[in-house]
Design an enzyme around this catalytic site. Structure first.
Site, PDB file in Angstrom:
ATOM      1  N   HIS A  96      -3.902  21.514 -20.740  1.00 39.25           N
ATOM      2  CA  HIS A  96      -4.905  22.362 -20.070  1.00 39.25           C
ATOM      3  C   HIS A  96      -4.906  22.154 -18.556  1.00 39.25           C
ATOM      4  O   HIS A  96      -5.954  22.204 -17.909  1.00 39.25           O
ATOM      5  CB  HIS A  96      -6.314  22.103 -20.617  1.00 39.25           C
ATOM      6  CG  HIS A  96      -6.490  22.438 -22.061  1.00 39.25           C
ATOM      7  ND1 HIS A  96      -6.981  23.642 -22.498  1.00 39.25           N
ATOM      8  CD2 HIS A  96      -6.220  21.724 -23.185  1.00 39.25           C
ATOM      9  CE1 HIS A  96      -7.023  23.663 -23.817  1.00 39.25           C
ATOM     10  NE2 HIS A  96      -6.559  22.500 -24.264  1.00 39.25           N
ATOM     11  N   ASN A 169     -11.796  26.453 -27.684  1.00 34.52           N
ATOM     12  CA  ASN A 169     -10.626  27.288 -27.381  1.00 34.52           C
ATOM     13  C   ASN A 169     -10.952  28.750 -27.654  1.00 34.52           C
ATOM     14  O   ASN A 169     -11.998  29.052 -28.243  1.00 34.52           O
ATOM     15  CB  ASN A 169      -9.444  26.870 -28.273  1.00 34.52           C
ATOM     16  CG  ASN A 169      -8.699  25.658 -27.737  1.00 34.52           C
ATOM     17  OD1 ASN A 169      -8.862  25.269 -26.588  1.00 34.52           O
ATOM     18  ND2 ASN A 169      -7.877  25.065 -28.579  1.00 34.52           N
ATOM     19  N   HIS A 360     -15.688  16.318 -22.191  1.00 37.78           N
ATOM     20  CA  HIS A 360     -15.481  15.318 -23.239  1.00 37.78           C
ATOM     21  C   HIS A 360     -16.143  15.830 -24.513  1.00 37.78           C
ATOM     22  O   HIS A 360     -17.362  16.044 -24.535  1.00 37.78           O
ATOM     23  CB  HIS A 360     -16.104  13.988 -22.786  1.00 37.78           C
ATOM     24  CG  HIS A 360     -15.982  12.878 -23.784  1.00 37.78           C
ATOM     25  ND1 HIS A 360     -15.194  12.952 -24.917  1.00 37.78           N
ATOM     26  CD2 HIS A 360     -16.563  11.646 -23.820  1.00 37.78           C
ATOM     27  CE1 HIS A 360     -15.299  11.829 -25.600  1.00 37.78           C
ATOM     28  NE2 HIS A 360     -16.126  11.025 -24.965  1.00 37.78           N
TER      29      HIS A 360
HETATM   30 FE1  HDE Z   1      -8.186  18.835 -26.066  1.00 36.10          FE
HETATM   31  N1  HDE Z   1      -7.726  17.524 -24.607  1.00 36.10           N
HETATM   32  N2  HDE Z   1      -7.383  17.600 -27.431  1.00 36.10           N
HETATM   33  N3  HDE Z   1      -8.498  20.198 -27.556  1.00 36.10           N
HETATM   34  N4  HDE Z   1      -8.938  20.100 -24.763  1.00 36.10           N
HETATM   35  C1  HDE Z   1      -7.920  17.709 -23.292  1.00 36.10           C
HETATM   36  O1  HDE Z   1      -8.801  16.134 -21.800  1.00 36.10           O
HETATM   37  C2  HDE Z   1      -7.098  16.297 -27.218  1.00 36.10           C
HETATM   38  C3  HDE Z   1      -8.180  20.067 -28.860  1.00 36.10           C
HETATM   39  C4  HDE Z   1      -9.563  21.279 -25.017  1.00 36.10           C
HETATM   40  O2  HDE Z   1     -11.004  22.393 -18.946  1.00 36.10           O
HETATM   41  C5  HDE Z   1      -7.632  16.499 -22.478  1.00 36.10           C
HETATM   42  O3  HDE Z   1      -9.679  16.201 -19.715  1.00 36.10           O
HETATM   43  C6  HDE Z   1      -6.673  15.677 -28.444  1.00 36.10           C
HETATM   44  C7  HDE Z   1      -8.817  21.064 -29.657  1.00 36.10           C
HETATM   45  C8  HDE Z   1      -9.901  21.945 -23.785  1.00 36.10           C
HETATM   46  O4  HDE Z   1     -10.896  20.254 -18.485  1.00 36.10           O
HETATM   47  C9  HDE Z   1      -7.282  15.448 -23.535  1.00 36.10           C
HETATM   48  C10 HDE Z   1      -6.708  16.666 -29.388  1.00 36.10           C
HETATM   49  C11 HDE Z   1      -9.519  21.825 -28.765  1.00 36.10           C
HETATM   50  C12 HDE Z   1      -9.459  21.089 -22.774  1.00 36.10           C
HETATM   51  C13 HDE Z   1      -7.378  16.247 -24.811  1.00 36.10           C
HETATM   52  C14 HDE Z   1      -7.159  17.864 -28.746  1.00 36.10           C
HETATM   53  C15 HDE Z   1      -9.306  21.277 -27.457  1.00 36.10           C
HETATM   54  C16 HDE Z   1      -8.871  19.949 -23.409  1.00 36.10           C
HETATM   55  C17 HDE Z   1      -6.628  16.703 -21.374  1.00 36.10           C
HETATM   56  C18 HDE Z   1      -6.332  16.573 -30.849  1.00 36.10           C
HETATM   57  C19 HDE Z   1     -10.379  23.061 -29.076  1.00 36.10           C
HETATM   58  C20 HDE Z   1      -9.554  21.324 -21.287  1.00 36.10           C
HETATM   59  C21 HDE Z   1      -7.420  16.747 -20.088  1.00 36.10           C
HETATM   60  C22 HDE Z   1      -7.053  15.614 -31.534  1.00 36.10           C
HETATM   61  C23 HDE Z   1     -11.520  22.758 -29.902  1.00 36.10           C
HETATM   62  C24 HDE Z   1     -10.852  20.872 -20.726  1.00 36.10           C
HETATM   63  C25 HDE Z   1      -8.746  16.358 -20.455  1.00 36.10           C
HETATM   64  C26 HDE Z   1     -10.927  21.196 -19.261  1.00 36.10           C
HETATM   65  C27 HDE Z   1      -8.361  18.844 -22.724  1.00 36.10           C
HETATM   66  C28 HDE Z   1      -7.157  15.679 -25.997  1.00 36.10           C
HETATM   67  C29 HDE Z   1      -7.267  19.105 -29.423  1.00 36.10           C
HETATM   68  C30 HDE Z   1      -9.891  21.847 -26.287  1.00 36.10           C
HETATM   69  C31 HDE Z   1      -5.955  14.742 -23.371  1.00 36.10           C
HETATM   70  C32 HDE Z   1      -6.271  14.250 -28.600  1.00 36.10           C
HETATM   71  C33 HDE Z   1      -8.745  21.224 -31.180  1.00 36.10           C
HETATM   72  C34 HDE Z   1     -10.592  23.280 -23.631  1.00 36.10           C
HETATM   73  O5  HDE Z   1      -8.211  14.423 -23.573  1.00 36.10           O
END
Ligand code: HDE
Length: 746
Positions: A96, A169, A360
């Site tokens: 992202h 999402n 978070h």
């Molecule tokens: Fe994320 N995801 N994600 N994700 N995610 C991040 O956090 C992660 C997942 C989502 O505009 C990271 O600050 C794991 C689902 C958005 O700043 C990180 C898993 C959904 C954003 C991270 C998922 C999301 C992130 C990277 C699987 C929809 C952007 C930068 C277990 C429900 C937020 C950060 C923004 C960002 C981890 C799966 C949505 C690495 C481990 C499912 C919208 O922490």
């Protein structure tokens, strides 16, 4: 174009919520805006200084030994400036990275006390400030907005009980069922590690290699290959919390809840060919669209929807509520719209706000709680970890965009860049020296209490058999699409798999697609010049422990309650009536000698309907109509392109039409608009351009018989001055968004 209604408040150190215009603003009580104002800076009328506040007298020359001599080490001004510059970058988000954000507020429609004690969901009079960041997943910070990808839809609510982040999402499911697979998924989709190719694209071997071994991703693959992955605007897409969460009310009663955001402008996408071209013409297309809409006071709005499931019904579905690769079809549990979010202010500074905001999934408030969805559980760990590396230490919650408006008191101390000056002798609890402060808050004082879910289990690394149905909802999604949308999915798969170089990966994918729908697989195979394998050499689910019995962990189909769900498609989706053209951008192709009356009439009709009329001409500057009216060219054919607009109008005027006919770019413009199924209108001599573009027969014959006609779906013309009927037909055509049926006729 930009009306600038929203401008004066940007960047002023003295801005407070009370300065905002009453209409469309927060009113006079936006706690977050006041909070940010403490840190905003504006240089207007000020002297240039160093970071120590010393006024600088020469910002052009470094301090040297003689005007041609070496620079002196003592030049503290040069050293400070360059050193700061050298450290301006922070790591981009690991996923992202590319995003755009805006401020706004949320208001609930009626008290939700029956379901949740969350305080921001109780009082319809309260406007809770929000900061929302939209993003793509795979590309780097500077990548194109129009990549085929999932869009992040992350909302930070600054509630009176602390920050609540709904980090969702624009698609309601995910690729994988367990967080432990997330690094694998992302490594597979990101540019390949040996050559860092391709940028912001899933059309390459490593992604499809992984996916073809991961049958659980098939439902998500249907979404990502659909038009949902190439939205027309961030303002025109749905949002989803994805996981099942819990609502907890004052009595401690828990229910399951799924979150939805429903855009009031409807649900729209672009064509894939268009997306690729926009990526070249304006890679900031979505970012610009969001920014301009807010500057124009066309504030984007979404309704927050909830699907609520009683605790006792947890096991009454043919899928597991904890499985993030499943939706709850709206036919089974309707979405109740409980409030509205409005985005009405652009950030003052991209880095300070959009880049530094730290979402978070674990930021929740009393009244909301998690479930044991194994994907969500991993996210609860990941976001805090990622903020530490990205923002450089444990005090990122003090960065203005991240700090809550609720008071914050605890015994955490020190660390890099600590801003808070904590007074007093104690930094522990319990203490007597400070009378026990800060105190723990009981439930009555809104202290957070985790839901006391009963867990009676053995520690085990395993997937629940209730997660094994990998295909039924993929089939449901595919079957629920309109015919053109099914074609788009098929073409997307032909494109993506067509870029895959390893034949075995394509074969495995074709087999998995045949498990979703035989015709889908057959048609994708036709495009690839391949055949669908009847079976695979290896077990379909390769991602199983080496010593597991493969028969026990193979995908299986569960009985389905419904066969199609119209709420899953974009065309004629019952949740989004297509009856308006608000904020759509319409190109008027004109040259000197344009029909003044036609332009004036159509412009007014479109403005009244809420759309924007923009002129595109052979050159920039002022153009003169046949009757002497002047019109400024907003774009030339070099700076404007059909893919940046929603529809096209070619007014009459003999000289204007003749000039446009001699302009190859004008002919391309309408040809491309036609190809992308956009509504096209022409009047008087303007019809000639459509003939030159081959869109209607050169000999007017049929066309001339009647004045007013629809020549092809979404192509309307008037050879006489019947502007009123033409404008009506044009507006109706634009409201349909795209005339995909044209694709079938070619
Ligand atoms: Fe994320 N995801 N994600 N994700 N995610 C991040 O956090 C992660 C997942 C989502 O505009 C990271 O600050 C794991 C689902 C958005 O700043 C990180 C898993 C959904 C954003 C991270 C998922 C999301 C992130 C990277 C699987 C929809 C952007 C930068 C277990 C429900 C937020 C950060 C923004 C960002 C981890 C799966 C949505 C690495 C481990 C499912 C919208 O922490």
């Amino acid at each position: 174009m930009i009306k600038g209604k929203n401008q004066p408040k940007s960047g002023s150190a003295k801005t407070t919520a009370a300065d905002l215009p009453g209409s469309g603003g927060y009113g006079a009580n936006d706690a977050k805006l006041d909070d940010l104002a403490r840190n905003t800076e504006d240089s207007a009328g000020e002297y240039l200084t160093s970071n120590q506040g010393v006024r600088i007298n020469d910002n052009q020359n470094s301090l040297k030994a003689g005007d041609r001599g070496p620079t002196l080490l003592e030049d503290f001004i040069l050293r400070e400036k360059i050193t700061h510059f050298d450290h301006e970058r922070i790591p981009e988000r690991v996923v992202h990275a590319r995003g755009s954000a805006a401020h706004g507020y949320f208001q609930v429609y009626e008290p939700m006390a029956e379901y949740t004690r969350a305080d921001f969901l109780q009082d319809p009079a309260v406007k809770t400030p929000v900061f929302v960041r939209f993003s793509t997943v795979a590309g780097s910070r500077g990548s194109t907005d129009l990549a085929r990808d999932v869009r992040g839809f992350a909302v930070k609510f600054y509630t009176q009980q602390g920050n609540y982040d709904l980090v969702g999402n624009n698609m309601p499911v995910f690729f994988i069922q367990d967080a432990i697979k997330f690094p694998d998924l992302i490594h597979a989709v990101k540019p390949e590690p040996h050559n860092e190719i391709p940028q912001a694209a899933s059309a390459h071997d490593t992604f499809w290699d992984f996916i073809s071994l991961m049958p659980e991703s098939m439902h998500m693959i249907m979404w990502v290959m659909s038009d949902r992955a190439i939205p027309r605007s961030l303002r025109m897409m749905e949002g989803f919390g994805v996981h099942t969460f819990r609502f907890i009310n004052e009595q401690g009663k828990a229910r399951f809840v799924k979150f939805h955001w429903k855009p009031l402008l409807g649900l729209h996408s672009v064509a894939w060919d268009e997306a690729q071209k926009i990526s070249g013409k304006d890679p900031d297309f979505h970012r610009r669209d969001l920014w301009e809409a807010i500057e124009n006071a066309d504030y984007p709005e979404w309704e927050l929807g909830v699907q609520i499931v009683e605790d006792k019904d947890e096991h009454s579905f043919d899928f597991d509520l904890l499985d993030p690769t499943k939706i709850i079809p709206e036919e089974l549990v309707p979405v109740r719209r409980i409030g509205k979010m409005t985005l009405n202010r652009n950030p003052d500074n991209f880095f300070a706000e959009t880049e530094q905001v730290a979402f978070h999934a674990g930021n929740i408030v009393p009244g909301v709680d998690f479930t044991t969805d194994p994907l969500l559980q991993g996210r609860l760990f990941s976001y805090l970890a990622t903020q530490l590396i990205r923002l450089g230490g444990p005090n990122f919650h003090e960065i203005p965009i991240n700090r809550p408006v609720a008071p914050l008191h605890n015994n955490q101390r020190d660390g890099y860049m600590r801003q808070t000056v904590n007074r007093g002798q104690t930094s522990y609890e319990p203490n007597s020296l400070r009378g026990g402060c800060p105190f723990q808050a009981g439930t009555a004082m809104h202290g957070f209490e985790s839901y006391a879910e009963r867990i009676d289990a053995r520690k085990i690394r395993a997937r629940s058999p209730s997660f094994f149905d990998h295909f039924s909802q993929a089939t449901l999604f595919f079957k629920s699409q309109s015919a053109p949308e099914q074609n788009h999915i098929i073409n997307a798969l032909r494109f993506e798999l067509g870029k895959v170089e390893t034949p075995a990966i394509r074969e495995r994918m074709l087999f998995l697609l045949s498990e979703i729908d035989k015709t889908l697989a057959k048609r994708v195979a036709e495009g690839l010049g391949a055949t669908v394998p009847a079976k695979l050499d290896q077990p379909i689910n390769m991602s199983i422990p080496a010593d597991a019995d493969p028969r026990k962990v193979q995908p299986k189909r569960a009985k389905q309650e419904i066969e199609t769900s119209p709420t899953l498609r974009m065309v004629d989706n019952p949740n989004f009536p297509t009856d308006n053209i608000k904020t759509r951008k319409i190109a008027f192709l004109i040259a000197d000698g344009f029909d003044d009356d036609a332009v004036a009439y159509m412009r007014q009709a479109l403005l009244t309907a809420g759309a924007a009329a923009l002129t595109v001409a052979p050159r920039l500057g002022v153009l003169t109509g046949a009757k002497g009216e002047e019109a400024k060219a907003d774009f030339s054919f070099l700076t404007g392109s059909s893919v940046l607009f929603d529809a096209v109008y070619i007014p009459g005027g003999d000289a204007s039409a003749a000039a446009l006919k001699g302009e190859p770019e004008a002919i391309n413009f309408v040809g491309e608009a036609y190809k992308h199924c956009k509504t096209i209108a022409a009047s008087g001599a303007g019809v000639e351009l459509l003939k030159s573009a081959g869109l209607i027969p050169r000999t007017s014959g049929e066309v001339a018989k009647s004045d007013q006609q629809t020549v092809h779906p979404g192509v309307v013309i008037s050879q006489e001055a019947n502007f009123s009927q033409l404008a009506d037909d044009f507006i109706k055509g634009i409201a349909r968004h795209r005339h995909w049926e044209r694709e079938a006729v070619g």
